[in-house]
Write an enzyme that holds these catalytic residues in place. Structure first.
Site, PDB file in Angstrom:
ATOM      1  CD1 TRP A  94      -1.987  -2.287   1.933  1.00  0.00           C
ATOM      2  CD2 TRP A  94      -2.911  -1.430   0.269  1.00  0.00           C
ATOM      3  NE1 TRP A  94      -3.093  -3.069   1.657  1.00  0.00           N
ATOM      4  CE2 TRP A  94      -3.638  -2.489   0.442  1.00  0.00           C
ATOM      5  CE3 TRP A  94      -3.223  -0.724  -1.065  1.00  0.00           C
ATOM      6  CZ2 TRP A  94      -4.717  -3.282  -0.228  1.00  0.00           C
ATOM      7  CZ3 TRP A  94      -4.345  -1.181  -1.897  1.00  0.00           C
ATOM      8  CH2 TRP A  94      -5.093  -2.329  -1.331  1.00  0.00           C
ATOM      9  CG  ASP A 133      -3.094   4.051   4.419  1.00  0.00           C
ATOM     10  OD1 ASP A 133      -4.038   3.504   5.152  1.00  0.00           O
ATOM     11  OD2 ASP A 133      -2.768   3.298   3.317  1.00  0.00           O
ATOM     12  CE  LYS A 138      -7.986  -3.197   4.536  1.00  0.00           C
ATOM     13  NZ  LYS A 138      -7.548  -2.572   3.468  1.00  0.00           N
TER      14      LYS A 138
HETATM   15  C1  LIG Z   1      -6.913  -1.822   2.414  1.00  0.00           C
HETATM   16  C2  LIG Z   1      -5.720  -0.998   2.310  1.00  0.00           C
HETATM   17  C3  LIG Z   1      -5.914   0.269   1.456  1.00  0.00           C
HETATM   18  C4  LIG Z   1      -6.603   0.001   0.069  1.00  0.00           C
HETATM   19  O1  LIG Z   1      -7.956   0.563   0.645  1.00  0.00           O
HETATM   20  P1  LIG Z   1      -9.206   0.693  -0.629  1.00  0.00           P
HETATM   21  O2  LIG Z   1     -10.187   1.204   0.496  1.00  0.00           O
HETATM   22  O3  LIG Z   1      -9.518  -0.641  -0.879  1.00  0.00           O
HETATM   23  O4  LIG Z   1      -8.516   1.615  -1.410  1.00  0.00           O
HETATM   24  C5  LIG Z   1      -4.957   1.141   1.768  1.00  0.00           C
HETATM   25  N1  LIG Z   1      -4.168   1.080   2.705  1.00  0.00           N
HETATM   26  C6  LIG Z   1      -4.126   0.091   3.661  1.00  0.00           C
HETATM   27  C7  LIG Z   1      -2.915   0.012   5.027  1.00  0.00           C
HETATM   28  C8  LIG Z   1      -4.846  -0.856   3.605  1.00  0.00           C
HETATM   29  O5  LIG Z   1      -5.052  -1.732   4.694  1.00  0.00           O
END
Ligand SMILES: *Cc1c(COP(=O)(O)O)cnc(C)c1O
Length: 356
Positions: free
Chosen positions: A99, A166, A190
């Site tokens: 990511w 993030d 998540k």
């Molecule tokens: C799942 C995830 C993403 C992607 O998320 P989307 O909502 O599918 O774009 C980005 N960063 C991390 C750390 C993730 O776990």
């Protein structure tokens, strides 16, 4: 059979969140209308959105001067929105996984990107330390929890430039100092709610500094000015997020949740470390308390598929590791009860008795 949901995302949610959302989808506040069919400009929905924002602020102790937004597009949209709004000339990125790499790639469309450090050399099994951040970078971007590789930054970094994080997979899992961040974002799916909504926590004074024109839908300031209602927001996912926030508050808040999360992670890592069949893949000091990655010891490698089936037979769902790590990954997000970990640990012990 009781199922234990270890999926990485979308993933387990509190029973409370699901029940309350089902009720509201059938009949919101006794209105005779579904949450899905009311106007986002209605009093009912306005109250839902406002409460979600204020509860988010309360649970994370978000200081004055920050805005909380609920947007569409997923965390992946933030990979481009962040540089669009914040990158003037140069940005720094810490590369700790898939990511983080994707975020870095998008930023390159907007200016110079300095990769301050990367753990790619060891398949992202650790978090680099002791790197330098250029003092003239517009921001440093980090991924606090690497969902795929099971590593996590356990502290809030002190850096000399604005910090952007993030936090898709570890938001609300531990108490944190929001004042150390200029911007925090993540997909809800998540730790917070269903897919379809993205949270953004942004310090207002970081905005308005780039020279480029920003399309409306990608402009944080415009979303702030419109209270996440510039266009139709994802109403049902936002309602579900609010229920999870309420659930966390009822539990005693983020610090109580953190105690449970640490206990859960410890239970599982202890089993991985003591069970002769298994070993962890992440550096011990960087192990995530949300995504626990493990494989079978080399001499038992051939048993991985068999254990997968064995565990499935005992109600475990979603423990297959991501293809880039292999083996197993148990995602033990906020909503996973201790009981789920105990069931997985019991399955690992039972399997070891049969095979080791
Ligand atoms: C799942 C995830 C993403 C992607 O998320 P989307 O909502 O599918 O774009 C980005 N960063 C991390 C750390 C993730 O776990």
């Amino acid at each position: 059979m009781k199922k234990y949901n270890f999926n990485a995302g979308p993933s387990i949610l509190p029973e409370f969140t699901i029940q309350e959302t089902v009720k509201a989808i059938q009949n919101l506040n006794g209105s005779g209308l579904s949450l899905m069919e009311i106007s986002h400009r209605s009093k009912d929905f306005e109250a839902i959105l406002n409460e979600a924002v204020s509860l988010f602020k309360e649970l994370l102790n978000i200081p004055e001067g920050y805005s909380v937004l609920f947007l569409g597009g997923g965390a992946s949209m933030q990979f481009c929105m962040v540089p669009y709004n914040l990158l003037n000339t140069k940005a720094a990125y810490l590369n700790t996984g898939t990511w983080a790499s994707k975020a870095l790639k998008e930023a390159k469309l907007f200016g110079e990107v300095v990769e301050v450090a990367s753990s790619k050399d060891a398949n992202f099994s650790y978090i680099p330390k002791n790197y330098e951040v250029p003092a003239d970078a517009d921001y440093l971007h980090i991924t606090t929890n690497n969902t795929i590789f099971g590593t996590e930054l356990h502290t809030d970094l002190d850096v000399n430039v604005p910090l952007v994080a993030d936090m898709s997979s570890d938001i609300l899992s531990r108490p944190m100092d929001v004042s150390k961040y200029a911007l925090i974002y993540g997909g809800a799916q998540k730790n917070l709610g269903p897919a379809g909504v993205t949270f953004v926590i942004v310090r207002n004074d970081i905005l308005g500094k780039v020279k480029r024109a920003i399309p409306s839908m990608l402009n944080y300031q415009l979303h702030i000015d419109n209270g996440s209602m510039y266009n139709t927001p994802p109403c049902v996912p936002i309602f579900a997020c609010l229920q999870t926030l309420k659930w966390i508050k009822n539990l005693g808040g983020v610090s109580e949740l953190y105690k449970i999360n640490k206990k859960k992670a410890e239970l599982l890592y202890n089993e991985i470390d003591s069970n002769p069949l298994f070993k962890g893949t992440a550096a011990k000091e960087d192990r995530s308390i949300m995504n626990v990655c493990f494989v079978m010891e080399d001499k038992y490698k051939a048993l991985e598929d068999e254990f997968m089936e064995f565990a499935k037979g005992k109600g475990m769902v979603g423990i297959k590791g991501h293809r880039s790590v292999g083996g197993f990954r148990a995602s033990i997000y906020n909503a996973m009860p201790v009981e789920g970990i105990e069931a997985l640990v019991a399955a690992m012990q039972e399997f070891a008795k049969l095979k080791a």
